[in-house]
Design a protein around this motif. Structure first.
Motif, PDB file in Angstrom:
ATOM      1  N   LYS A 181     -32.632 -77.702 -47.178  1.00 32.34           N
ATOM      2  CA  LYS A 181     -32.994 -77.346 -45.805  1.00 32.34           C
ATOM      3  C   LYS A 181     -32.927 -75.836 -45.637  1.00 32.34           C
ATOM      4  O   LYS A 181     -31.939 -75.205 -46.001  1.00 32.34           O
ATOM      5  N   MET A 182     -33.997 -75.267 -45.084  1.00 33.27           N
ATOM      6  CA  MET A 182     -34.068 -73.818 -44.898  1.00 33.27           C
ATOM      7  C   MET A 182     -34.317 -73.499 -43.431  1.00 33.27           C
ATOM      8  O   MET A 182     -35.085 -74.190 -42.753  1.00 33.27           O
ATOM      9  N   ARG A 183     -33.687 -72.448 -42.962  1.00 31.51           N
ATOM     10  CA  ARG A 183     -33.804 -72.002 -41.576  1.00 31.51           C
ATOM     11  C   ARG A 183     -34.779 -70.822 -41.509  1.00 31.51           C
ATOM     12  O   ARG A 183     -34.647 -69.850 -42.258  1.00 31.51           O
ATOM     13  N   ILE A 184     -35.740 -70.914 -40.613  1.00 28.88           N
ATOM     14  CA  ILE A 184     -36.694 -69.826 -40.399  1.00 28.88           C
ATOM     15  C   ILE A 184     -36.425 -69.253 -39.009  1.00 28.88           C
ATOM     16  O   ILE A 184     -36.761 -69.876 -37.999  1.00 28.88           O
ATOM     17  N   ASP A 185     -35.781 -68.102 -38.962  1.00 23.94           N
ATOM     18  CA  ASP A 185     -35.381 -67.473 -37.700  1.00 23.94           C
ATOM     19  C   ASP A 185     -36.273 -66.267 -37.441  1.00 23.94           C
ATOM     20  O   ASP A 185     -36.034 -65.175 -37.966  1.00 23.94           O
TER      21      ASP A 185
ATOM     22  N   TRP B 222     -39.874 -73.553 -32.250  1.00 22.20           N
ATOM     23  CA  TRP B 222     -40.530 -72.315 -32.645  1.00 22.20           C
ATOM     24  C   TRP B 222     -41.112 -71.560 -31.450  1.00 22.20           C
ATOM     25  O   TRP B 222     -40.932 -70.347 -31.322  1.00 22.20           O
ATOM     26  N   ASP B 223     -41.784 -72.245 -30.567  1.00 22.80           N
ATOM     27  CA  ASP B 223     -42.428 -71.575 -29.435  1.00 22.80           C
ATOM     28  C   ASP B 223     -41.434 -71.087 -28.388  1.00 22.80           C
ATOM     29  O   ASP B 223     -41.707 -70.121 -27.665  1.00 22.80           O
ATOM     30  N   THR B 224     -40.281 -71.732 -28.292  1.00 23.52           N
ATOM     31  CA  THR B 224     -39.305 -71.355 -27.263  1.00 23.52           C
ATOM     32  C   THR B 224     -38.196 -70.449 -27.773  1.00 23.52           C
ATOM     33  O   THR B 224     -37.724 -69.562 -27.056  1.00 23.52           O
ATOM     34  N   LYS B 225     -37.766 -70.645 -29.026  1.00 29.94           N
ATOM     35  CA  LYS B 225     -36.635 -69.877 -29.554  1.00 29.94           C
ATOM     36  C   LYS B 225     -36.960 -69.139 -30.851  1.00 29.94           C
ATOM     37  O   LYS B 225     -36.078 -68.494 -31.427  1.00 29.94           O
ATOM     38  N   GLY B 226     -38.184 -69.241 -31.316  1.00 30.73           N
ATOM     39  CA  GLY B 226     -38.539 -68.584 -32.574  1.00 30.73           C
ATOM     40  C   GLY B 226     -37.784 -69.144 -33.754  1.00 30.73           C
ATOM     41  O   GLY B 226     -37.499 -68.421 -34.717  1.00 30.73           O
TER      42      GLY B 226
ATOM     43  N   LEU C 168     -36.675 -64.537 -34.693  1.00 27.65           N
ATOM     44  CA  LEU C 168     -36.096 -63.467 -33.883  1.00 27.65           C
ATOM     45  C   LEU C 168     -35.216 -62.548 -34.724  1.00 27.65           C
ATOM     46  O   LEU C 168     -35.093 -61.362 -34.435  1.00 27.65           O
ATOM     47  N   THR C 169     -34.600 -63.107 -35.749  1.00 27.64           N
ATOM     48  CA  THR C 169     -33.748 -62.306 -36.628  1.00 27.64           C
ATOM     49  C   THR C 169     -34.562 -61.579 -37.694  1.00 27.64           C
ATOM     50  O   THR C 169     -34.283 -60.422 -38.022  1.00 27.64           O
ATOM     51  N   TYR C 170     -35.583 -62.238 -38.217  1.00 28.72           N
ATOM     52  CA  TYR C 170     -36.396 -61.645 -39.283  1.00 28.72           C
ATOM     53  C   TYR C 170     -37.856 -61.563 -38.836  1.00 28.72           C
ATOM     54  O   TYR C 170     -38.469 -62.576 -38.515  1.00 28.72           O
ATOM     55  N   GLY C 171     -38.381 -60.374 -38.824  1.00 29.79           N
ATOM     56  CA  GLY C 171     -39.787 -60.171 -38.493  1.00 29.79           C
ATOM     57  C   GLY C 171     -40.038 -59.874 -37.032  1.00 29.79           C
ATOM     58  O   GLY C 171     -40.543 -58.816 -36.673  1.00 29.79           O
ATOM     59  N   GLY C 172     -39.685 -60.817 -36.174  1.00 31.34           N
ATOM     60  CA  GLY C 172     -39.893 -60.635 -34.744  1.00 31.34           C
ATOM     61  C   GLY C 172     -41.308 -61.005 -34.308  1.00 31.34           C
ATOM     62  O   GLY C 172     -42.164 -61.392 -35.107  1.00 31.34           O
ATOM     63  N   PHE C 173     -41.534 -60.856 -33.005  1.00 28.92           N
ATOM     64  CA  PHE C 173     -42.808 -61.287 -32.412  1.00 28.92           C
ATOM     65  C   PHE C 173     -43.467 -60.174 -31.596  1.00 28.92           C
ATOM     66  O   PHE C 173     -44.208 -60.461 -30.660  1.00 28.92           O
TER      67      PHE C 173
END
Length: 272
Positions: free
Chosen positions: A220-224, A201-205, A226-231
């Motif tokens: 299993k669910m993927r939380i991306d 999470w801290d390195t690749k979101g 960088l693709t959704y929401g952003g930082f």
């Protein structure tokens, strides 16, 4: 009731996906053009240019022997030499093809001997509407087939990029006071969540979440992020806020990255 946090596709991801679609799309068009027309038109230009070269050689040896009328009669009987495999030529190419009429012109051939090299052919090519310059060599059928193979590959990649882009446009991640809503759809109550992997999470979101099911299996669910929401700070880091809400309501196992630390070396006992 807690505020619902929604993470929509980020401009960064959409721009990257659109750029890939554009790139593969351009390659698809270019390889289609080369496979359908381009290489065949180059082959026609190549073999016609060779007829000009052969005419120049013949004229050099016959200039002092033939009269203009005799040269015209000779040139009008000559044909462009094509390979046996006519499939490498544009559709509709006349075979046999007589030498271009300009090669029958005694004065034009004489002037070409002292003029710019290939000027006679280049002038003819433009007047005849031949789109391609003459290459250094012709392209065999195998080379043309290669263009079709790469065209199919690029077409598949273009369709894949388009599918990813369209699919992502219609998705989002969300979390409220009761459940998590993953990008691939559905509602997962907080009580069903059993494991959260935050090592990337801290390195690749990127994080992974597991939820238990009534049948005993796990989803299993993927939380991306960088693709959704952003930082982005100016947007109050939507992905980070979603993760914070998720962690506040999470009661299962959390897997986090732990940096390895060197153990201090053992000190030797003091000498007596």
């Amino acid at each position: 009731m807690s505020e619902r946090i929604v993470c929509k596709p980020t401009p960064w991801f959409l721009l990257r996906a659109a750029a890939m679609l554009l790139m593969f799309g351009i390659f698809t068009v270019l390889f289609f053009i080369d496979g359908k027309w381009g290489y065949r038109e180059k082959n026609l230009s190549y073999h016609v240019s060779k007829a000009f070269e052969q005419a120049a050689k013949d004229f050099e040896t016959k200039e002092g022997v033939m009269s203009p009328a005799e040269w015209r009669s000779y040139a009008e009987k000559q044909t462009v030499s094509f390979p046996e495999d006519h499939s490498i030529l544009p559709e509709g190419t006349r075979i046999p093809m007589a030498w271009p009429a300009i090669l029958s012109d005694y004065d034009a051939m004489k002037a070409a001997r002292t003029g710019e090299k290939n000027k006679l052919f280049n002038d003819y090519r433009l007047q005849a509407g031949m789109k391609k310059d003459a290459p250094e060599h012709d392209y065999p059928a195998g080379k043309i087939n290669e263009q079709w193979v790469v065209f199919v590959i690029c077409l598949v990649l273009s369709l894949g990029a388009a599918w990813v882009l369209i699919r992502t446009l219609g998705r989002s991640m969300a979390v409220d006071g009761e459940a998590f809503y993953p990008a691939d759809g559905g509602k997962v109550p907080f009580g069903d969540l059993v494991r959260l992997d935050l090592r990337k999470w801290d390195t690749k979101g990127l994080a992974f979440l597991w939820a238990g099911g009534a049948s005993g299996g796990e989803r299993k669910m993927r939380i991306d992020g960088l693709t959704y929401g952003g930082f982005k700070k100016e947007q109050d880091e939507p992905a980070e806020r979603l993760m914070g809400r998720l962690k506040e309501n999470f009661k299962g196992e959390i897997i986090e990255y732990v940096a390895e630390t060197e153990e201090p070396a053992e000190q030797a006992p003091p000498q007596a």
